[in-house]
Design an enzyme around this catalytic site. Structure first.
Site, PDB file in Angstrom:
ATOM      1  N   HIS A 258       0.852  -1.200   0.000  1.00 15.83           N
ATOM      2  CA  HIS A 258       0.000   0.000   0.000  1.00 15.83           C
ATOM      3  C   HIS A 258       0.881   1.240   0.000  1.00 15.83           C
ATOM      4  O   HIS A 258       1.921   1.247   0.655  1.00 15.83           O
ATOM      5  CB  HIS A 258      -0.908   0.014   1.243  1.00 15.83           C
ATOM      6  N   ASP A 309      -8.206  -4.763  -0.545  1.00 18.05           N
ATOM      7  CA  ASP A 309      -8.705  -5.506  -1.710  1.00 18.05           C
ATOM      8  C   ASP A 309      -8.532  -7.013  -1.571  1.00 18.05           C
ATOM      9  O   ASP A 309      -9.279  -7.791  -2.158  1.00 18.05           O
ATOM     10  CB  ASP A 309      -8.003  -5.013  -2.984  1.00 18.05           C
TER      11      ASP A 309
HETATM   12  C1  LIG Z   1      -0.298  -0.693  -3.968  1.00 16.98           C
HETATM   13  C2  LIG Z   1       1.041  -0.501  -4.681  1.00 16.98           C
HETATM   14  C3  LIG Z   1       0.792   0.000  -6.093  1.00 16.98           C
HETATM   15  C4  LIG Z   1       1.833   0.539  -3.872  1.00 16.98           C
HETATM   16  O1  LIG Z   1       2.893   0.911  -4.644  1.00 16.98           O
HETATM   17  P1  LIG Z   1       4.054   1.865  -4.114  1.00 16.98           P
HETATM   18  O2  LIG Z   1       3.632   2.666  -2.958  1.00 16.98           O
HETATM   19  O3  LIG Z   1       4.570   2.611  -5.309  1.00 16.98           O
HETATM   20  O4  LIG Z   1       5.128   0.855  -3.594  1.00 16.98           O
HETATM   21  P2  LIG Z   1       6.316   0.280  -4.430  1.00 16.98           P
HETATM   22  O5  LIG Z   1       5.817  -0.231  -5.726  1.00 16.98           O
HETATM   23  O6  LIG Z   1       7.408   1.315  -4.465  1.00 16.98           O
HETATM   24  O7  LIG Z   1       6.762  -0.937  -3.527  1.00 16.98           O
HETATM   25  C5  LIG Z   1       7.930  -0.987  -2.737  1.00 16.98           C
HETATM   26  C6  LIG Z   1       8.614  -2.330  -2.983  1.00 16.98           C
HETATM   27  O8  LIG Z   1       7.739  -3.403  -2.624  1.00 16.98           O
HETATM   28  C7  LIG Z   1       7.458  -4.218  -3.769  1.00 16.98           C
HETATM   29  N1  LIG Z   1       6.032  -4.527  -3.778  1.00 16.98           N
HETATM   30  C8  LIG Z   1       5.035  -3.676  -3.470  1.00 16.98           C
HETATM   31  N2  LIG Z   1       3.856  -4.310  -3.566  1.00 16.98           N
HETATM   32  C9  LIG Z   1       4.141  -5.562  -3.953  1.00 16.98           C
HETATM   33  C10 LIG Z   1       3.334  -6.678  -4.199  1.00 16.98           C
HETATM   34  N3  LIG Z   1       2.004  -6.611  -4.086  1.00 16.98           N
HETATM   35  N4  LIG Z   1       3.928  -7.824  -4.563  1.00 16.98           N
HETATM   36  C11 LIG Z   1       5.266  -7.909  -4.666  1.00 16.98           C
HETATM   37  N5  LIG Z   1       6.089  -6.883  -4.420  1.00 16.98           N
HETATM   38  C12 LIG Z   1       5.524  -5.728  -4.073  1.00 16.98           C
HETATM   39  C13 LIG Z   1       7.811  -3.356  -4.971  1.00 16.98           C
HETATM   40  O9  LIG Z   1       8.155  -4.152  -6.082  1.00 16.98           O
HETATM   41  C14 LIG Z   1       8.978  -2.555  -4.446  1.00 16.98           C
HETATM   42  O10 LIG Z   1      10.094  -3.383  -4.466  1.00 16.98           O
HETATM   43  P3  LIG Z   1      11.558  -2.771  -4.803  1.00 16.98           P
HETATM   44  O11 LIG Z   1      11.798  -1.758  -3.730  1.00 16.98           O
HETATM   45  O12 LIG Z   1      12.441  -3.948  -4.768  1.00 16.98           O
HETATM   46  O13 LIG Z   1      11.431  -2.149  -6.162  1.00 16.98           O
HETATM   47  C15 LIG Z   1       1.822  -1.805  -4.719  1.00 16.98           C
HETATM   48  O14 LIG Z   1       2.036  -2.276  -3.413  1.00 16.98           O
HETATM   49  C16 LIG Z   1       1.140  -2.881  -5.550  1.00 16.98           C
HETATM   50  O15 LIG Z   1       1.331  -2.939  -6.759  1.00 16.98           O
HETATM   51  N6  LIG Z   1       0.298  -3.762  -4.908  1.00 16.98           N
HETATM   52  C17 LIG Z   1      -0.440  -4.776  -5.630  1.00 16.98           C
HETATM   53  C18 LIG Z   1      -1.725  -4.189  -6.185  1.00 16.98           C
HETATM   54  C19 LIG Z   1      -2.748  -3.923  -5.113  1.00 16.98           C
HETATM   55  O16 LIG Z   1      -3.016  -4.746  -4.279  1.00 16.98           O
HETATM   56  N7  LIG Z   1      -3.350  -2.741  -5.199  1.00 16.98           N
HETATM   57  C20 LIG Z   1      -4.370  -2.321  -4.281  1.00 16.98           C
HETATM   58  C21 LIG Z   1      -3.833  -1.280  -3.353  1.00 16.98           C
HETATM   59  S1  LIG Z   1      -5.018  -0.899  -2.086  1.00 16.98           S
END
Ligand SMILES: CC(C)(COP(=O)(O)OP(=O)(O)OC[C@H]1O[C@@H](n2cnc3c(N)ncnc32)[C@H](O)[C@@H]1OP(=O)(O)O)[C@@H](O)C(=O)NCCC(=O)NCCS
Length: 372
Positions: A258, A309
């Site tokens: 998140h 979710d």
């Molecule tokens: C929600 C989300 C977009 C947040 O993104 P964000 O704040 O930009 O966080 P980041 O993408 O920078 O994540 C930080 C790290 O954790 C990893 N990560 C984050 N969510 C992940 C997931 N669901 N599965 C695997 N790895 C994940 C990222 O790849 C990143 O790794 P890195 O530092 O090695 O590159 C992201 O966690 C995600 O894609 N989740 C899955 C989709 C989801 O459930 N969305 C609903 C949100 S309520």
């Protein structure tokens, strides 16, 4: 221009709002903890709170509920439109299109007066569930079911979807998940709605922006993807291999992580408990145990918590709903928050227009096409 920019606007505060607070203590709407609202309030009561900055009296709630139920009908043209969309189109794409269409049949669509805005908000909150139910029935070649004005918004949606009135316990479980989804500060789709509102575009345009933004897998689309993943895994014994394989390929695991909650989503414990009860009742302990194990493993291996979710997808599945409409249900609930934010944006407006850091070529000389 500075190269010290904020990718994804992470941690940037862009506006003042009195609707929703996320802090160390959790999540609150207009000062009330979402935990208390989920335990005691009805969805309509929460909508009233979000829109009016105060809980309603019994009389105010009766009037507000009556106004919503008074709009429990769809223009004939909208039902005809739904009946002509391709059955295989994704429900979120159809919902986006139909909300845009709905605006065409609202004589007040372009009227920006507070009174007209109020009327549009009531119509949108009342009609979006009817549209989603009609889309789902059309997808399954089933006839449209007329709404029942005796039923709450949550119960009426389940009725219009299945043609059978839900029991009180089922309707309440569903309503609880709507409350948990109702509002969440400047998430991507609410921000899209506010960005649209800030140009003085009309309410329908703002909601179309919001729904379009909600659809993506990283936002509202995650609840459908999360349940599809759990069904693919199928059993607790398969979690280890599934997760090892996906993480090795650096794939995103849906329903985890998140932008704001790095230590856990306060909505998750409520939904997990709700799922535990439903799984027991529906004899679906296998999928619940799979979900709990995957959650533990994600925390252990990636230090990532489940988000709203993950368990709302499971809750909707256990309630017998079809995965392809899960994101539409998110939209039905979040519509309450969108409309509160749109109203707030109109009253304290400032055009939202950030800057980008230019990284392209510079000072090139234009040559006419015959000389290139
Ligand atoms: C929600 C989300 C977009 C947040 O993104 P964000 O704040 O930009 O966080 P980041 O993408 O920078 O994540 C930080 C790290 O954790 C990893 N990560 C984050 N969510 C992940 C997931 N669901 N599965 C695997 N790895 C994940 C990222 O790849 C990143 O790794 P890195 O530092 O090695 O590159 C992201 O966690 C995600 O894609 N989740 C899955 C989709 C989801 O459930 N969305 C609903 C949100 S309520």
């Amino acid at each position: 221009m500075s190269t010290d920019h904020h990718a994804g606007l992470e941690d940037i505060e862009v506006l003042e709002s009195s609707i929703c607070e996320i802090n160390q203590k959790g999540l609150s709407f207009r000062g009330f903890s979402v935990v208390d609202l989920a335990a005691g309030a009805g969805f309509e009561e929460v909508v009233y709170l979000l829109w009016n900055d105060a809980l309603p009296s019994a009389q105010e709630l009766r009037e507000f509920t009556a106004a919503i139920r008074g709009e429990y009908k769809l223009p004939r043209e909208i039902i005809e439109h739904i009946n002509h969309v391709p059955r295989e189109a994704h429900p979120m794409a159809v919902l986006r299109t139909l909300i845009s269409s709905l605006g065409l049949y609202d004589p007040e669509a372009a009227d920006m007066s507070p009174q007209a805005q109020r009327g549009k908000a009531i119509r949108l909150i009342a009609k979006m569930p009817l549209i989603v139910a009609a889309i789902a029935r059309h997808r399954n070649a089933k006839a449209h079911v007329e709404a029942d004005p005796e039923l709450s918004l949550a119960a009426n949606f389940l009725y219009c979807l299945s043609g059978t009135k839900p029991g009180a316990a089922t309707a309440r479980l569903f309503e609880t998940s709507l409350i948990l989804y109702a509002e969440h500060e400047l998430n991507a789709s609410t921000f899209a709605a506010r960005t649209t509102a800030a140009t003085q575009a009309d309410t329908y345009s703002c909601i179309v922006s919001a729904i379009s933004t909600l659809q993506g897998n990283l936002h509202g689309g995650a609840n459908q993807r999360a349940i599809e993943m759990l069904l693919t895994i199928g059993k607790p014994d398969a979690v280890d291999e599934y997760l090892t394989d996906r993480l090795k390929k650096k794939e995103i695991i849906m329903g985890f992580g998140h932008r704001v909650y790095k230590d856990g989503d306060p909505r998750v414990p409520i939904l997990r408990e709700l799922c535990a009860g439903l799984a027991e009742q529906k004899k679906e302990k296998n999928i619940f145990e799979t979900a709990v194990l995957l959650e533990k493993e994600m925390l252990k291996r990636k230090k990532l918590h489940a988000n709203v979710d993950y368990y709302s997808g499971l809750a909707f599945y256990l309630l017998g709903l079809s995965a392809d409409i899960f994101t539409c249900i998110f939209a039905i609930a979040r519509n309450a928050g969108y409309l509160a934010h749109i109203a707030e944006q109109y009253t304290q407006n400032k055009l939202i227009r950030p800057r980008g850091v230019y990284t392209g070529k510079q000072n090139l000389k234009y040559l006419p096409i015959e000389k290139r």
